[in-house]
Design an enzyme around this catalytic site. Sequence first.
Site, short mmCIF file in Angstrom:
data_model
loop_
_atom_site.label_atom_id
_atom_site.label_comp_id
_atom_site.label_asym_id
_atom_site.label_seq_id
_atom_site.Cartn_x
_atom_site.Cartn_y
_atom_site.Cartn_z
N GLY A 35 0.84 -1.20 0.00
CA GLY A 35 0.00 0.00 0.00
C GLY A 35 0.87 1.24 0.00
N GLN A 37 2.88 2.84 2.26
CA GLN A 37 4.28 2.68 2.67
C GLN A 37 4.94 1.50 1.96
OE1 GLN A 37 6.19 4.71 4.64
NE2 GLN A 37 4.45 6.09 4.73
N SER A 60 -4.50 -10.96 -3.51
CA SER A 60 -4.32 -9.51 -3.37
C SER A 60 -4.25 -8.83 -4.73
CB SER A 60 -3.04 -9.21 -2.59
OG SER A 60 -2.74 -7.83 -2.70
N VAL A 94 -4.75 -4.95 10.89
CA VAL A 94 -4.62 -6.36 10.49
C VAL A 94 -3.25 -6.94 10.85
CG1 VAL A 94 -6.24 -5.96 8.58
CG2 VAL A 94 -3.82 -6.07 8.09
N HIS A 117 5.15 2.10 12.37
CA HIS A 117 4.34 2.75 13.41
C HIS A 117 4.37 1.81 14.62
CE1 HIS A 117 1.28 4.93 15.50
NE2 HIS A 117 0.27 4.17 15.14
N GLU A 240 -9.31 28.46 2.85
CA GLU A 240 -8.17 29.32 3.17
C GLU A 240 -7.22 28.70 4.20
OE1 GLU A 240 -8.54 33.50 3.80
OE2 GLU A 240 -10.28 33.64 2.48
P1 NAD Z 1 -2.18 0.80 3.41
O1 NAD Z 1 -3.55 0.68 3.92
O2 NAD Z 1 -1.87 1.87 2.42
O3 NAD Z 1 -1.70 -0.52 2.70
C1 NAD Z 1 -1.74 -1.75 3.31
C2 NAD Z 1 -1.49 -2.86 2.30
O4 NAD Z 1 -1.51 -4.07 3.04
C3 NAD Z 1 -2.56 -3.02 1.25
O5 NAD Z 1 -2.29 -2.26 0.09
C4 NAD Z 1 -2.49 -4.50 0.95
O6 NAD Z 1 -1.45 -4.73 0.03
C5 NAD Z 1 -2.06 -5.11 2.26
N1 NAD Z 1 -3.13 -5.73 3.05
C6 NAD Z 1 -4.31 -5.18 3.45
N2 NAD Z 1 -5.01 -6.05 4.19
C7 NAD Z 1 -4.26 -7.16 4.31
C8 NAD Z 1 -4.43 -8.39 4.96
N3 NAD Z 1 -5.54 -8.67 5.65
N4 NAD Z 1 -3.44 -9.31 4.85
C9 NAD Z 1 -2.32 -9.06 4.13
N5 NAD Z 1 -2.10 -7.89 3.50
C10 NAD Z 1 -3.05 -6.97 3.58
O7 NAD Z 1 -1.22 0.90 4.68
P2 NAD Z 1 -0.15 2.03 5.01
O8 NAD Z 1 -0.84 3.33 5.20
O9 NAD Z 1 0.99 1.93 4.08
O10 NAD Z 1 0.31 1.57 6.47
C11 NAD Z 1 1.30 0.59 6.67
C12 NAD Z 1 2.05 0.94 7.94
O11 NAD Z 1 2.74 2.17 7.75
C13 NAD Z 1 1.16 1.15 9.15
O12 NAD Z 1 1.81 0.67 10.28
C14 NAD Z 1 1.02 2.67 9.22
O13 NAD Z 1 0.73 3.14 10.50
C15 NAD Z 1 2.41 3.07 8.79
N6 NAD Z 1 2.55 4.44 8.28
C16 NAD Z 1 1.73 4.91 7.31
C17 NAD Z 1 1.91 6.19 6.82
C18 NAD Z 1 1.04 6.72 5.71
O14 NAD Z 1 1.16 7.90 5.41
N7 NAD Z 1 0.19 5.95 5.07
C19 NAD Z 1 2.95 7.00 7.30
C20 NAD Z 1 3.82 6.48 8.27
C21 NAD Z 1 3.60 5.20 8.74
#
Ligand code: NAD
Length: 351
Positions: A35, A37, A60, A94, A117, A240
Site C-alpha cells: 500500500g 508505505q 491480493s 490487520v 508505526h 483558506e
Molecule cells: P495501506 O492501507 O496503504 O496498505 C496496506 C497494504 O496491506 C494493502 O495495500 C495491501 O497490500 C495489504 N493488506 C491489506 N489487508 C491485508 C491483509 N488482511 N493481509 C495481508 N495484506 C493486507 O497501509 P499504510 O498506510 O501503508 O500503512 C502501513 C504501515 O505504515 C502502518 O503501520 C502505518 O501506521 C504506517 N505508516 C503509514 C503512513 C502513511 O502515510 N500511510 C505513514 C507512516 C507510517
Amino acid sequence: MTEDDTQTFNSTVYYDEDADEEAIAHETVAVLGYGSQGHAHAQNLSESGVDVIVGLREDSSSRSAAESDGLRVETPADAAAEADIVSVLVPDTVQPDVYENAVEPNLDAGDTLQFAHGFNIHYNQIQPPEDVDVTMVAPKSPGHLVRRNYENDEGTPGLLAVYQDATGDAHDQGLAYAAAIGCTRAGVVETSFREETETDLFGEQAVLCGGVTSLVKQGYETLVDAGYSPEMAYFECLNELKLIVDLMYEDGLGGMWDSVSDTAEYGGLTQGDVIVDEHARENMEEVLEKVQNGEFAREWIAENQAGRPSYTQLRTAEKNHEIEAVGEELRGLFAWQDEEEDEEESAEVTA
Ligand code: NAD
Ligand code: MG
C-alpha cells in the site's frame, strides 16, 4: 534490551554519513503489504541494492502492481520465512493477525521485525520472541512522497526506534534501512516506540485530524447559522486553511503572522486563545491521558473486533455534513484543485 517506560526522550538526528549501508546490504527484506508505505519501501530498498521480496496474499489485487514494478512476490508466510528482516507494512488493524499467521511461525533467532508505526508493539498486540530485533523506521510522510522523493534524489524525514536489540546490530541495521529508503538524506530522528506511538495518536486526534476538522466545522456552522452564505463560510473556514498552513509550514507561526494583515494578526492574537481556551487544553490533556494509559487503544481494538459499528456511523455523519456538499460543488466550479487531484490519482495504489 527492551524499552523502558520511564526513559527520557532525546532527539539525535542522523544523516547519510551516519549510516553504514553494509548493515543491510547482504540481508533479504520481506515487505508485507504493497500500500502507501509498502510500495515505497519495497521499490526504494530494491533500487538501493537490497534484496526485496514483497509478501502479499494470493488474492491480493496489489500483486500485479508489485510484479510490474519488477519485484518478486510471495505469500506473506513464504516471504517472512526467506527474509532476515520482515517489514510489517499492512494496515495496523490487520497486523496482529498477519503476524500470528504468517510471521511468527517463520521468525528465526536474529531476524528483525521492522515497523513503520509503534501501535501494535507498544500496546502489546504483537509480542515478539526475545531473540529477534524489533525496530521502527517511520517516514514522516505518506508513501507516495517517500517514493517520489527517492526518485528525485531527495529525502523524506523519518524516525528511527529500537524496541528490542537481540543481536546488538538493531540500531545500525535500522539506520541502514532508513538510508536505503532515502530518509537519512533528509534526517532521521531517534525516538522510541512509546514516544512515536503516543505523539502520533495525540497529534492526529487533538490537532491534525480531529482538532482541525472540528474547528473547521464549528466555524462553518457558526457563520451559516448566523445567516451568511455556505459558499463564503466554506472559503473562510476550509479553503483558506491551506494557505495559512502552507505559510506556517514554510516559516513557522512567525512567517504566517508576517504574511497576514496587521488586522488579521491582532484579531488572531487576541481571539485565538478565546476559541481554543483552557477548557480545550484540559480536553487535550484528557485525550493524551487516554492515549498514555491505553484506554484509546483498547477502545479502538474493541471497535474493530465488533465490526466497527461506531466508526461506520461517525464516517457517515462526517460524509453527510453540509460543508462536504458545498465544497464538492465549489471545487467542481473552480480549477484551483485540478493539479493536486491529478497528483493524488497518479499516486494511488490499489489495495
Ligand atoms: P495501506 O492501507 O496503504 O496498505 C496496506 C497494504 O496491506 C494493502 O495495500 C495491501 O497490500 C495489504 N493488506 C491489506 N489487508 C491485508 C491483509 N488482511 N493481509 C495481508 N495484506 C493486507 O497501509 P499504510 O498506510 O501503508 O500503512 C502501513 C504501515 O505504515 C502502518 O503501520 C502505518 O501506521 C504506517 N505508516 C503509514 C503512513 C502513511 O502515510 N500511510 C505513514 C507512516 C507510517
Ligand atoms: Mg526468517
